[in-house]
Scaffold this active site. Structure first.
Site, PDB file in Angstrom:
ATOM      1  CE  LYS A   3      -3.776  -2.332   2.491  1.00 12.20           C
ATOM      2  NZ  LYS A   3      -4.622  -2.318   3.723  1.00 12.20           N
ATOM      3  CE1 TYR A  62      -9.110  -3.171   0.869  1.00 13.01           C
ATOM      4  CE2 TYR A  62      -8.367  -1.206  -0.294  1.00 13.01           C
ATOM      5  CZ  TYR A  62      -8.096  -2.302   0.507  1.00 13.01           C
ATOM      6  OH  TYR A  62      -6.812  -2.536   0.933  1.00 13.01           O
ATOM      7  CG  PHE A  82     -13.013   1.153   7.473  1.00 14.32           C
ATOM      8  CD1 PHE A  82     -12.557   0.558   6.301  1.00 14.32           C
ATOM      9  CD2 PHE A  82     -13.676   0.355   8.410  1.00 14.32           C
ATOM     10  CE1 PHE A  82     -12.756  -0.793   6.056  1.00 14.32           C
ATOM     11  CE2 PHE A  82     -13.876  -1.013   8.172  1.00 14.32           C
ATOM     12  CZ  PHE A  82     -13.414  -1.585   6.983  1.00 14.32           C
ATOM     13  NE  ARG A  98      -5.898 -12.700   5.104  1.00 14.96           N
ATOM     14  CZ  ARG A  98      -6.662 -11.607   5.197  1.00 14.96           C
ATOM     15  NH1 ARG A  98      -6.571 -10.635   4.287  1.00 14.96           N
ATOM     16  NH2 ARG A  98      -7.478 -11.458   6.199  1.00 14.96           N
ATOM     17  CB  THR A 154      -6.962  -6.445  10.011  1.00 15.02           C
ATOM     18  OG1 THR A 154      -7.435  -7.566   9.253  1.00 15.02           O
ATOM     19  CG2 THR A 154      -7.340  -5.165   9.296  1.00 15.02           C
ATOM     20  NE  ARG A 158      -1.951  -5.883   7.206  1.00 18.52           N
ATOM     21  CZ  ARG A 158      -3.099  -6.407   6.790  1.00 18.52           C
ATOM     22  NH1 ARG A 158      -3.679  -7.379   7.506  1.00 18.52           N
ATOM     23  NH2 ARG A 158      -3.668  -5.989   5.684  1.00 18.52           N
ATOM     24  CG  ASN A 208      -3.378  -2.695   7.164  1.00 22.72           C
ATOM     25  OD1 ASN A 208      -3.255  -2.240   6.024  1.00 22.72           O
ATOM     26  ND2 ASN A 208      -4.412  -3.411   7.535  1.00 22.72           N
ATOM     27  CG  HIS A 260      -5.052  -6.450  -0.349  1.00 24.57           C
ATOM     28  ND1 HIS A 260      -6.247  -6.537   0.336  1.00 24.57           N
ATOM     29  CD2 HIS A 260      -5.148  -7.346  -1.370  1.00 24.57           C
ATOM     30  CE1 HIS A 260      -7.019  -7.427  -0.253  1.00 24.57           C
ATOM     31  NE2 HIS A 260      -6.379  -7.940  -1.302  1.00 24.57           N
ATOM     32  CD  GLU A 320      -8.583  -9.445  -3.519  1.00 28.67           C
ATOM     33  OE1 GLU A 320      -9.391  -9.017  -2.679  1.00 28.67           O
ATOM     34  OE2 GLU A 320      -7.430  -9.830  -3.222  1.00 28.67           O
TER      35      GLU A 320
HETATM   36  P1  DAT Z   1      -7.382  -7.195   5.703  1.00 29.96           P
HETATM   37  O1  DAT Z   1      -6.628  -6.140   4.935  1.00 29.96           O
HETATM   38  O2  DAT Z   1      -6.572  -7.753   6.854  1.00 29.96           O
HETATM   39  O3  DAT Z   1      -7.955  -8.264   4.808  1.00 29.96           O
HETATM   40  P2  DAT Z   1     -10.108  -6.160   5.918  1.00 29.96           P
HETATM   41  O4  DAT Z   1     -10.374  -6.820   4.604  1.00 29.96           O
HETATM   42  O5  DAT Z   1     -11.026  -6.445   7.041  1.00 29.96           O
HETATM   43  O6  DAT Z   1      -8.610  -6.468   6.418  1.00 29.96           O
HETATM   44  O7  DAT Z   1     -10.092  -4.595   5.713  1.00 29.96           O
HETATM   45  C1  DAT Z   1      -9.495  -4.019   4.561  1.00 29.96           C
HETATM   46  C2  DAT Z   1      -8.675  -2.835   4.979  1.00 29.96           C
HETATM   47  O8  DAT Z   1      -9.536  -1.828   5.499  1.00 29.96           O
HETATM   48  C3  DAT Z   1      -7.671  -3.113   6.103  1.00 29.96           C
HETATM   49  O9  DAT Z   1      -6.459  -3.650   5.609  1.00 29.96           O
HETATM   50  C4  DAT Z   1      -7.508  -1.761   6.710  1.00 29.96           C
HETATM   51  C5  DAT Z   1      -8.890  -1.130   6.552  1.00 29.96           C
HETATM   52  N1  DAT Z   1      -9.685  -1.303   7.776  1.00 29.96           N
HETATM   53  C6  DAT Z   1     -10.287  -2.444   8.191  1.00 29.96           C
HETATM   54  N2  DAT Z   1     -10.927  -2.254   9.348  1.00 29.96           N
HETATM   55  C7  DAT Z   1     -10.720  -0.953   9.675  1.00 29.96           C
HETATM   56  C8  DAT Z   1     -11.118  -0.130  10.759  1.00 29.96           C
HETATM   57  N3  DAT Z   1     -11.871  -0.601  11.752  1.00 29.96           N
HETATM   58  N4  DAT Z   1     -10.713   1.165  10.749  1.00 29.96           N
HETATM   59  C9  DAT Z   1      -9.947   1.658   9.764  1.00 29.96           C
HETATM   60  N5  DAT Z   1      -9.542   0.937   8.691  1.00 29.96           N
HETATM   61  C10 DAT Z   1      -9.929  -0.345   8.661  1.00 29.96           C
HETATM   62 MG    MG Z   2      -9.438  -8.168   3.375  1.00 24.33          MG
END
Ligand code: DAT
Ligand code: MG
Length: 149
Positions: free
Chosen positions: A9, A49, A57, A85, A91, A102, A112, A115, A126
Site C-alpha cells: 500500500k 474494496y 472507514f 495471510r 489486520t 504488519r 497496515n 493487502h 482480485e
Molecule cells: P485485511 O486487509 O486484513 O484483509 P479487511 O479486509 O477487514 O482487512 O479490511 C481491509 C482494509 O480496510 C484493512 O487492511 C484496513 C482497513 N480497515 C479495516 N478495518 C478498519 C477499521 N476498523 N478502521 C480503519 N480501517 C480499517
Molecule cells: Mg481483506
C-alpha cells in the site's frame, strides 16, 4: 498452482519498505509471476474494496489507497493464499504477531502496509481485477526441486 494477489500500500511505498516486504515472500520460496508499480484509480480502489463499501472507514480507505503509488503483485506457490495471510499478519498491526509484516513494521489499522487476498476464490477475482492475463508470467524457478519434494 495456487496464486494470490498482494499489494504494498502507499504507506509501504512511502516508507521505503518495498524491498523489505517483497523479500519476505521471495525468501519464503514463493514465485513472483506479476508485478506493477502504479497509481490506483478511484474506480479500481472502489471495486477492490467493494465488500467494505458500507463500512465507516470505506471513504478514507479509498482515499488512502489512491494517495501514492502501490506495488501490485501476484505470487504463486502451494498454499500461497493462506500462507501469505500468515506472513502479513492480523489486520490491526498493534495486535499482529511479531514476525509478521504488519506486526514488525506497523502501528495502526489504517496504515497496515499491505493487502493480501483472504481466500482462493477472492484471490482469483482480485488477480483478474488487477492484471491482464498477458501481464502474468508462467515460469518455473530452477530452484523449485530444492523447495518442493
Ligand atoms: P485485511 O486487509 O486484513 O484483509 P479487511 O479486509 O477487514 O482487512 O479490511 C481491509 C482494509 O480496510 C484493512 O487492511 C484496513 C482497513 N480497515 C479495516 N478495518 C478498519 C477499521 N476498523 N478502521 C480503519 N480501517 C480499517
Ligand atoms: Mg481483506
Amino acid at each position: 498452482m495456487e496464486r494470490t494477489f498482494i499489494a504494498i500500500k502507499p504507506d509501504g511505498v512511502q516508507r521505503g519498505l518495498i524491498s523489505e516486504i517483497i523479500g519476505r515472500f521471495e525468501k519464503k520460496g514463493f514465485t513472483l509471476v506479476g508485478m506493477k508499480f502504479m497509481m490506483v484509480s478511484r474506480q479500481l480502489a472502489e471495486q477492490h474494496y467493494a465488500v467494505h463499501k458500507e463500512r465507516p472507514f470505506f471513504a478514507g480507505l479509498v482515499d488512502f489507497i489512491i494517495s501514492a503509488p502501490v506495488v501490485a503483485m501476484v505470487w504463486e506457490g502451494d498454499g500461497v493464499v493462506a500462507s501469505a495471510r500468515k506472513i502479513i499478519g492480523a489486520t490491526n498491526p498493534l495486535t499482529s504477531e511479531p514476525g509478521t509484516i504488519r506486526g514488525d513494521l506497523g502501528v495502526s489499522i489504517g496504515r497496515n502496509l499491505i493487502h493480501g487476498s483472504d481466500a482462493v476464490e477472492t484471490a482469483q477475482q482480485e488477480v483478474a481485477l488487477w492484471f491482464k492475463p498477458e501481464e502474468l508470467s508462467d515460469w518455473k524457478p530452477t530452484v523449485n526441486p530444492w523447495l518442493y519434494e
